[in-house]
Design an enzyme around this catalytic site. Structure first.
Site, PDB file in Angstrom:
ATOM      1  CD  GLU A 245      -3.180  -0.738   1.898  1.00 56.65           C
ATOM      2  OE1 GLU A 245      -3.237   0.292   2.570  1.00 56.65           O
ATOM      3  OE2 GLU A 245      -4.127  -1.496   1.726  1.00 56.65           O
ATOM      4  CB  CYS A 279      -2.230   7.014   1.690  1.00 54.89           C
ATOM      5  SG  CYS A 279      -3.677   6.375   2.509  1.00 54.89           S
ATOM      6  CD  GLU A 376       2.934  10.213  -0.958  1.00 61.55           C
ATOM      7  OE1 GLU A 376       4.046   9.719  -0.719  1.00 61.55           O
ATOM      8  OE2 GLU A 376       1.865   9.638  -0.674  1.00 61.55           O
TER       9      GLU A 376
END
Ligand code: TXE
Length: 473
Positions: A245, A279, A376
């Site tokens: 993940e 996330c 990110e």
């Protein structure tokens, strides 16, 4: 060999991000203790699997209740370890109950044998599937939602009869130990849920052991290292059970038929909740030219109203970042964007003084190639780009290597679903964002990972199907 986060003889120093000061020291595991703990877990697992599923359900239900009783103490610990605003820490722990309930209700149903074809007479063959546990599950976890990301793994893994060796992030070791204590108090045997304390070196030592599944939650870069470390075992003890993940660069698109003010309120929350360290934080916004001005104005005003400050203050909405180094990454993203022509509408720099604070930051006139639109950010910063139509929006939403979630704000469901179907992501949202439900699978496309947690898929992930062909004599 002693392993520790800071190379100080196998100890982890816990730093409060709101002050930058060390608040505690925790002993780390060594390669030898990692090996011994995995061996103990492998020995304890068969007896745990042999218990009735109802017994395991009762134990995990007790854990859920203990968690509720300890909520305030655990929320304060979480806030002190990683800077999460206390109201959001309470809400993370509080929201675990309903997630656990989903597993408590669903695992017994998914543990039953499935008869695929029946046999009534001599010579006929019944076909059925029984679901077996995998064995020892290694879980290496992240710090940003330590309760959510760990429970997504250990609750279904334990309920289906596996043992779990769990390495919390080195930024939240005490939260990891607190989870283990409550599980043991609830009745999970100490060798069936085993915490390991340490940084990436302890994670690497765990991956060197003969575990039967690896579940990793963390960054894309570390995910690749994990995949490399276990590649040789995928056809051995791991049996292909690798779940990753990973991060995201989640896009949102505001269509010309959306209400710009309510979209701005939802997206500001989606981008800045948990100080942008989710996330599934919204990390890029595309807005149709027809409503861009109204949307941007409402968005900037909403973000301006967010209260930044001491995460232990219940009124705080934006706390300190968990990692000091991320302040430099965010500053680099802002200066790259401004140098290439972006407009800084709000914020843009780390706050002076104690603690790891970054001003809530809004950039407009961004370009798709800018770092802030590609990498990110994992912090309180967002880039907003104006687009001409849905085609341009879809192309840009798909223009990063990630694919975790995507959201579309529109008055027209068919239009929104049509756009979401064309975006590469594991989750699609219409008129909402930054949302997770235990009832549906959580997965990523492309660089956002492999495998799924939550939903039925997140239970099957911890079971091995065994096919039986049973011929009547
Ligand atoms: O990750 P890191 P972080 C993602 C989020 C962000 C990241 C933040 O998007 O990218 O997680 O978490 C251990 N061998 N998600 O900063 O640094 C390390 O000690 C084995 C995605 O913690 O990659 C830590 O325990 N282990 C998400 C863990 O890996 C190693 C949900 C993660 O560390 C190791 C939440 C090594 N060589 C966050 N090196 C989703 N998709 O659902 C480090 N570690």
């Amino acid at each position: 060999m002693a392993v520790g986060a800071l190379g100080d003889g196998g100890r982890i120093t816990v730093v409060n991000p709101a002050t930058g000061e060390a608040v505690d020291v925790v002993s780390a595991d060594s390669a030898a203790t990692v090996a011994a703990k995995v061996r103990a877990a492998a020995l304890a697992q068969p007896a745990w699997a042999a218990r009735k599923v109802g017994e395991r359900v009762a134990i995990l239900a007790r854990f859920r209740d203990l968690l509720g009783e300890a909520q305030e103490r655990l929320a304060t610990l979480l806030t002190t370890e990683m800077g999460k605003p206390i109201a959001q820490a309470r809400s993370e722990i509080g929201a675990l109950g309903p997630r656990i309930d989903f597993f408590l209700e669903t695992v017994p149903k998914l543990s039953e044998a499935e008869v695929v074809s029946r046999a009534a007479q001599a010579g006929e063959t019944e076909e059925l599937i029984r679901y077996e546990p995998l064995g020892v599950v290694a879980h290496i976890s992240a710090w940003n939602y330590p309760y959510f990301v760990s429970s997504n793994v250990f609750v279904p893994a334990l309920l289906t009869g596996n043992a779990v060796v769990y390495k919390p992030s080195e930024l939240t070791p005490k939260t990891g130990l607190a989870i283990a204590e409550l599980l043991h108090e609830a009745g999970v045997p100490v060798d069936v849920f085993v915490p390991l304390i340490g940084d990436g070196r302890v994670g690497a030592a765990l991956l060197a052991q003969p575990v039967n599944a690896v579940c990793f939650t963390g960054s894309h870069a570390t995910g690749l290292r994990v995949a490399e470390a276990v590649a040789g075992k995928l056809l051995g003890p791991l049996g292909g059970r690798l779940q990753l993940e990973l991060g995201g660069k989640d896009p949102a698109y505001v269509c010309d038929d959306a209400d710009p003010v309510s979209a701005a309120a939802a997206l500001a929350d989606g981008a800045f909740y948990n100080t942008g360290q989710s996330c599934c934080s919204v990390e890029r916004i595309y807005v149709h030219a027809a409503c861009a001005e109204a949307f941007i104005e409402a968005f900037v005003e909403t973000v301006r109203g967010f209260r930044v400050g001491d995460p232990l203050d219940p009124e705080t909405y934006i706390g300190a970042l968990a990692r000091e180094a991320q302040l430099r990454e965010l500053e680099a993203q802002v200066s790259d964007a401004v140098a290439l022509g972006a407009t800084l509408r709000l914020g843009g720099k780390a706050r002076e003084g104690k603690g790891f604070y970054f001003e809530p930051t809004v950039l407009t006139n961004v370009l798709p190639s800018m770092r802030v639109m590609q990498q990110e950010s994992f912090g309180p910063i967002i880039g907003i780009q104006v687009v001409a139509d849905d085609e341009e929006a879809v192309a840009l939403m798909n223009a990063t290597e990630y694919g975790l979630t995507a959201s579309v704000f529109s008055g027209d469901r068919a239009r929104a679903e049509g756009i979401l179907a064309r975006v590469h992501s594991g989750t699609g949202y219409w008129n909402c964002c930054d949302r997770v439900s235990a009832r549906v699978p959580w997965s990523g496309r492309n660089a956002s990972g492999i495998g799924a947690t939550l939903g039925h898929a997140g239970i099957r992930a911890f079971q091995a199907p065994k096919a039986y062909h049973l011929r009547l004599p």
